[in-house]
Design a protein around this motif. Structure first.
Motif, PDB file in Angstrom:
ATOM      1  N   SER A 264      15.958   3.472  38.291  1.00 41.30           N
ATOM      2  CA  SER A 264      15.837   4.928  38.256  1.00 41.30           C
ATOM      3  C   SER A 264      17.139   5.685  38.002  1.00 41.30           C
ATOM      4  N   LEU A 265      18.289   5.020  38.075  1.00 35.57           N
ATOM      5  CA  LEU A 265      19.563   5.721  37.909  1.00 35.57           C
ATOM      6  C   LEU A 265      19.627   6.420  36.555  1.00 35.57           C
TER       7      LEU A 265
ATOM      8  N   ALA B 106      18.502   0.748  48.304  1.00 35.32           N
ATOM      9  CA  ALA B 106      19.063   1.729  47.376  1.00 35.32           C
ATOM     10  C   ALA B 106      19.375   1.087  46.028  1.00 35.32           C
ATOM     11  N   ASN B 107      19.854  -0.146  46.048  1.00 35.94           N
ATOM     12  CA  ASN B 107      20.202  -0.827  44.795  1.00 35.94           C
ATOM     13  C   ASN B 107      18.976  -1.133  43.950  1.00 35.94           C
ATOM     14  N   VAL B 108      17.901  -1.587  44.572  1.00 42.21           N
ATOM     15  CA  VAL B 108      16.714  -1.925  43.788  1.00 42.21           C
ATOM     16  C   VAL B 108      16.061  -0.667  43.225  1.00 42.21           C
TER      17      VAL B 108
ATOM     18  N   GLU C  26      20.803   6.755  29.801  1.00 45.86           N
ATOM     19  CA  GLU C  26      20.082   5.532  30.145  1.00 45.86           C
ATOM     20  C   GLU C  26      19.398   5.712  31.493  1.00 45.86           C
ATOM     21  N   TRP C  27      18.333   4.936  31.696  1.00 44.17           N
ATOM     22  CA  TRP C  27      17.658   4.878  32.992  1.00 44.17           C
ATOM     23  C   TRP C  27      17.862   3.480  33.558  1.00 44.17           C
ATOM     24  N   GLY C  28      18.465   3.421  34.727  1.00 47.63           N
ATOM     25  CA  GLY C  28      18.673   2.133  35.373  1.00 47.63           C
ATOM     26  C   GLY C  28      19.862   1.385  34.805  1.00 47.63           C
TER      27      GLY C  28
ATOM     28  N   LEU D  90       9.206   4.221  45.577  1.00 43.95           N
ATOM     29  CA  LEU D  90       8.790   3.314  46.646  1.00 43.95           C
ATOM     30  C   LEU D  90       7.884   2.229  46.102  1.00 43.95           C
ATOM     31  N   LEU D  91       6.998   2.602  45.183  1.00 40.66           N
ATOM     32  CA  LEU D  91       6.099   1.625  44.578  1.00 40.66           C
ATOM     33  C   LEU D  91       6.895   0.580  43.802  1.00 40.66           C
ATOM     34  N   ILE D  92       7.922   1.025  43.085  1.00 39.37           N
ATOM     35  CA  ILE D  92       8.778   0.089  42.354  1.00 39.37           C
ATOM     36  C   ILE D  92       9.427  -0.893  43.314  1.00 39.37           C
ATOM     37  N   ALA D  93       9.971  -0.370  44.391  1.00 40.44           N
ATOM     38  CA  ALA D  93      10.658  -1.235  45.350  1.00 40.44           C
ATOM     39  C   ALA D  93       9.706  -2.245  45.968  1.00 40.44           C
TER      40      ALA D  93
END
Length: 284
Positions: free
Chosen positions: A46-47, A39-41, A56-58, A5-8
């Protein structure tokens, strides 16, 4: 979830004025796609996945090419990006969720790979013959990157490369100010010498690359698009590729290289292949 949430909030709420204006321009479909935009951001950073076999992350390193292919310059955290992504998913028979996922990426990767004649030849189990020496031209010293000197490129490709670099320097102040950007650190590579080098350095990525590299055609170029401190010009570390993809040089190439007949390799921001004049090369 608190960190996500902080990232978003950081991405969506603390944009600079110019970014905020662009973001507002890209929120014309917020009523329908705001949840997907969120969800995309989140997944942008984080993916957890392994699109090329390594964790990989993201999906930041692939963002510019994804934006280009789905036909938007809107950022992933906007509703218009989600809508454009949904349209791409529909076009290729996927469920139109508007949310980035590995299945969508797999289709995108296939679309881009099909535009590389070398890859299509390898699918047919063919290895293109190298051009005769008379078709190769010498690079000039300012065109060669000091990290790894290369000398030759097919003459028509070299001409297209020079036109592209001239346009980039005319259009992008950052590229004009730094003569190192867009220099070539690998062009034509003799197949026998390439195989010997791979064997000696043990960095062939398997025997297939040693035996048949796209550089044998004289149409593939590895371009300097910047590098992360402490990493090489062709480092495949996700942080390295993300850094390259965020630079003005790579973003210009994504939008404009097709004007000069060059197509990208999705995994390597520095690797581009000439497929012929734009009228012959299909979609840029």
């Amino acid at each position: 979830m608190g960190l996500l949430l902080l990232i978003a909030v950081s991405v969506l709420g603390l944009a600079r004025p110019a970014e905020a204006t662009a973001q507002s321009r890209c929120e014309t479909q917020r009523a329908q796609w705001s949840g997907q935009a969120f969800a995309n951001v989140i997944s942008l950073y984080s993916l957890e996945w392994a699109p090329f076999g390594t964790a990989e992350w993201g999906w930041g390193p692939y963002r510019p090419l994804i934006q280009k292919e789905i036909g938007t310059d809107c950022e992933p955290g906007t509703s218009d990006f989600a809508a454009a992504l949904a349209a791409f998913q529909t076009r290729y028979g996927l469920t139109a969720t508007g949310v980035f996922d590995p299945a969508t990426f797999t289709v995108l990767r296939g679309v881009l790979q099909e535009r590389r004649p070398f890859v299509m030849a390898r699918v047919r189990d063919e290895c293109p013959e190298p051009p005769p020496l008379r078709e190769l031209g010498y690079l000039e010293a300012p065109e060669e990157h000091a990290d790894r000197l290369t000398r030759l490129l097919r003459r028509d490709v070299l001409e297209a490369y020079r036109r592209m670099v001239a346009a980039a320097r005319a259009e992008v102040p950052e590229i004009r100010a730094d003569p190192e950007l867009l220099q070539i650190f690998s062009g034509f590579r003799d197949p026998e010498a390439d195989a010997a080098r791979c064997a000696a350095e043990r960095n062939c990525d398997g025997i297939r690359r040693a035996v048949c590299s796209p550089h044998r055609t004289g149409t593939a170029v590895d371009l300097y698009v910047g590098q992360l401190l402490g990493m090489g010009v062709d480092s495949t570390h996700p942080d390295s590729r993300r850094h390259m993809s965020e630079g003005a040089t790579y973003r210009w190439l994504v939008k404009n290289a097709g004007r000069f007949g060059f197509v990208p390799y999705l995994y390597e921001p520095w690797h581009w292949e000439w497929v012929g004049p734009p009228s012959e090369s299909g979609p840029p």
